[in-house]
Enzyme design. Structure first.
Site, short mmCIF file in Angstrom:
data_model
loop_
_atom_site.label_atom_id
_atom_site.label_comp_id
_atom_site.label_asym_id
_atom_site.label_seq_id
_atom_site.Cartn_x
_atom_site.Cartn_y
_atom_site.Cartn_z
N GLN A 494 6.56 49.46 88.80
CA GLN A 494 5.30 49.09 88.02
C GLN A 494 6.04 48.52 86.61
O GLN A 494 6.71 49.14 86.02
CB GLN A 494 4.57 50.27 87.66
CG GLN A 494 3.16 49.74 86.82
CD GLN A 494 2.42 51.14 86.32
OE1 GLN A 494 2.98 51.83 85.42
NE2 GLN A 494 1.15 51.23 86.77
N GLU A 616 -3.67 54.71 88.86
CA GLU A 616 -2.52 55.54 88.44
C GLU A 616 -3.00 56.89 88.07
O GLU A 616 -2.53 57.70 88.50
CB GLU A 616 -1.79 54.84 87.47
CG GLU A 616 -0.74 55.40 86.84
CD GLU A 616 0.06 54.85 85.77
OE1 GLU A 616 1.39 54.69 85.77
OE2 GLU A 616 -0.54 54.35 84.90
#
Length: 782
Positions: A494, A616
């Site tokens: 990420q 997330e």
């Protein structure tokens, strides 16, 4: 697949709430608590006759409705929210439960009188629980009871006193009229002025034997524990709502006090307490119906969590309300006193945690089973069909050795093609178009079969990238990215955080400039990303960039899927406090990104990133863990080893069980939230993330503390780059504790999660924003 009350129970809740809003207002509660009875007989009769609540869980052949503990638990929630002071717990929750549990002609004959409300009853005993009562009953031409019951709920108001007493043949249940000779009843001055308590003295009181045996008395008591926990849940939820409303409307320093982080974050913590209590209470009531053998553990867990939650919420409410909360005129003290009183009534939370430790096998062999995740008979045809599909798949595709990378990849590709990747994904993209609440069941089946768990080595891809690509990607992007991600062929990282953009993600400065005016022109990316976990193993990165610096910061972002092997991508390791290089900084220098790697439209990067961040929180907080696995399983193992060596005492066990009950409540909350995620994860995912982070830290510190002088050492600080994240720690508890300190930072700090809960769930106002509507290039940055 949910243990939340069903539609019928929620319809009943609405009816009960409407009635109480009209007939049990704060004014009514205050008026009744100044009277000797403490309640109104007319309202009591209406609850029985108009709503049928007294006989709700009574079988129809006794004149009841034939409902169950779940429906009656909902009623107790609403009564607790309204601070109803009538003898409902005594007569319905305890006495009726005892009669139904004991059974037999004499007990059965009394049930209709309690079900229609014409008789008020209570259950009396001396000692911790009815099955261990120290009241004595002797038979000399008729049974007579002697002894003192120091605290009896509604003991003076009861027309009928059911007495648990010890006999030469064991514990038994007796019936005693309220006006029986030799029975002395004394009203006590209770901490909680809304509920009446009494001391009863039995001096050779004549009694009628109803039934014998410890088991029925224990079952009745445990049902009462669940009902009392439901009452506590209702009171805690109501007090939270009142406190949040006050924080939203009370103005100080020119703004609502709820806009200040110190208040907002405290309210968020109270929300976590209430939702934890809701999970264990609802799951306990449901388990008691569908899996009665688990009632002891379900009741103990519910009481331990709900008792502490109610007390925590009400004491915080006094503080947040300030001076007004400390006045007699404000209702806060009424809930506070009910909370503290119910925390001690029917056994303290500490006593229930100690019992639970013995029941579930922490301190010895397990005595009772733990409640199932979801009762088998309630899983529905979809689960049966899924099980059949999984059975067929496993028969055709034997589980490979996890160390055989190629075989494992082929296995996961076949699983994707069979629609057993993420069952809520569409057919053709690894799913079956089913409800996301079924996913934990699928994961459990494959883990039980011995399939490799990829969640640590590809946490970004599996937990965040796939869901984001599914929602915002084109059909071609879905075909290109989803299958290789699930198979493990392509690991993701990420690329969000930057040196000047941590929690303030929208402040990021990495620029993406189109190389030409054509819509299909490549993008040239320059910038620096940091704290990038597993960038050293990743083939792809999900990248947020700034494509327009002349608009407010949230509006000028675009989102790409980056090939990490592209020229100009440089990954540099960052050494963590564990000594390992799990995360990295990534430099992007004139990196060329094809136009078809743009996810969503130009300028939609913030919207796409919000999908990633929501997933997330779920991926980090709701990682599927079977009961007893993960960090808390490690803590139990560590405790057992210490106890075997004589290094654990009662205080150590209490500390462990506080953690165990919190962990179980968090796990159940995650399961409940997953079942409610019909349209994808929402802000409630912050609850799971917050609980995971703080529990991991507390659990692993507990493990280190139990090591004694071994806690002064560590296995090694040798530097190396792991191939997976260590959210649940390494095998070295000292390094696990160090690693857990990142849990409250990564994936959004705990402070950010509390802000999300405060503003997006509780509706509290935000902090004043100085950069709102200001072009990014004019915003002050680090």
């Amino acid at each position: 697949m949910t243990f939340a009350p069903g539609r019928d129970a929620e319809d009943l809740r609405a009816v009960v709430r409407d009635f109480l809003d009209k007939h049990c207002t704060e004014h009514d509660v205050r008026r009744w608590m100044e009277t000797d009875p403490g309640w109104d007989r007319a309202v009591w009769n209406q609850l029985a006759t108009e709503l049928g609540l007294h006989g709700l869980a009574v079988p129809e052949h006794f004149g009841g409705s034939g409902a169950g503990l779940v429906e009656l638990g909902v009623v107790f929630e609403e009564l607790g929210a309204a601070l109803y002071g009538g003898p409902f717990l005594a007569s319905v929750g305890l006495a009726t439960s005892a009669l139904l549990a004991v059974g037999g002609p004499d007990a059965d004959a009394l049930v209709p009188r309690l079900a229609d409300g014409s008789t008020v009853a209570t259950l009396a005993w001396a000692g911790r629980e009815p099955a261990e009562s120290t009241l004595t009953a002797t038979d000399s031409g008729g049974w007579r009871i002697s002894g003192d019951a120091d605290v009896v709920v509604d003991g003076v108001a009861a027309d009928l006193v059911l007495v648990a007493a010890a006999t030469p043949g064991g514990p038994a249940l007796f019936a005693v009229p309220g006006d029986a000779p030799g029975l002395t009843r004394h009203q006590l001055t209770a901490l909680d002025s809304t509920r009446r308590l009494a001391a009863l003295h039995f001096d050779g009181v004549p009694a009628r034997l109803l039934g014998t045996g410890a088991d029925p008395l224990r079952r009745a008591w445990q049902a009462g524990l669940l009902y009392l926990a439901a009452e506590q849940l209702g009171g805690a939820a109501r007090m939270l709502a009142l406190t949040v409303e006050y924080a939203r409307t009370r103005i100080q320093f020119g703004r609502a006090i709820g806009s200040f982080s110190v208040i907002k974050h405290r309210c968020a913590d109270l929300l976590v307490e209430v939702e934890s209590a809701r999970s264990v209470v609802w799951h306990g009531l449901w388990s008691a119906v569908h899996d009665p053998d688990t009632l002891p553990a379900a009741a103990g867990l519910a009481r331990a969590v709900a008792s502490d939650a109610y007390r925590t919420v009400t004491t915080a409410a006094v503080q947040i309300h300030g001076g007004i909360g400390f006045t007699w005129e404000h209702p806060t003290h009424l809930y506070l006193k009910r909370a503290k009183s119910t925390q001690l009534l029917l056994g303290s939370p500490a006593s229930h945690r100690a019992d639970l430790a013995a029941l579930i096998g922490v301190t010895g062999p397990a005595v009772v089973p733990l409640p199932a995740e979801v009762p088998a008979e309630d899983r529905g045809p979809e689960v049966a069909e899924l099980d059949a599909a999984i059975d067929e798949f496993l028969a055709a595709h034997p589980v490979p050795d996890p160390d055989d990378v190629e075989a494992d990849r082929a296995f996961r590709e076949a699983r994707f093609d069979a629609g057993l990747t993420k069952v809520d994904f569409p057919v053709g993209h690894g799913g079956r178009g089913l409800d996301s609440s079924l996913q934990p069941h699928v994961e459990a089946r494959f883990l039980a079969a011995g399939a490799a768990d990829h969640s640590a080595r590809n946490v970004i891809g599996l937990g965040m990238a796939m869901a984001t690509i599914l929602v915002h990607g084109t059909e071609e992007q879905r075909r290109r990215y989803l299958r290789p991600c699930f198979s493990g062929e392509e690991i993701y990282c990420q690329l969000f955080s930057e040196p000047g953009a941590g929690s303030d993600l929208a402040a990021l400065a990495t620029r993406a400039v189109r190389d030409g005016s054509e819509p299909d022109a490549d993008w040239i990316v320059n910038g620096q990303k940091v704290w990038t976990s597993l960038a050293h193993t990743a083939r792809r990165g999900i990248l947020v960039t700034r494509t327009d610096p002349d608009v407010p910061k949230h509006k000028g972002l675009s989102y790409f899927v980056l090939d990490m092997t592209s020229p100009g991508v440089e990954v540099r390791p960052l050494r963590q406090i564990t000594g390992e290089d799990e995360f990295n900084e990534v430099y992007l220098t004139d990196v060329r990104v094809p136009a078809d790697c743009l996810l969503g439209d130009v300028g939609d990067g913030w919207k796409v990133a919000m999908t990633t961040l929501a997933n997330e929180r779920v991926a980090l907080g709701r990682k599927f863990v079977r009961r007893g696995d993960g960090a808390i399983g490690r803590a139990v193992e560590t405790y057992r080893a210490a106890a075997a060596e004589g290094r654990a005492d009662a205080a150590t066990l209490e500390r462990l069980m506080l953690l165990w009950t919190r962990a179980e409540a968090a796990r159940l909350t995650s399961l409940r939230a997953a079942a409610a995620d019909r349209g994808g994860p929402g802000p409630e995912g912050s609850i799971a993330k917050l609980q995971m982070a703080e529990l991991n830290q507390a659990v692993f510190e507990f493990c280190v503390d139990l090591l004694g002088t071994e806690g002064l050492l560590i296995d090694t600080y040798e530097r190396f780059a792991p191939t997976g994240t260590a959210l649940d720690g390494s095998r070295d508890p000292r390094k696990s504790w160090l690693r857990s300190l990142a849990n409250s930072i990564e994936g959004g700090t705990s402070e950010v999660q509390r802000t999300i809960l405060g503003e997006r769930v509780l509706g509290l106002p935000g902090e004043p924003r100085v950069d709102k509507d200001v072009p990014w290039r004019d915003v002050r940055r680090s």
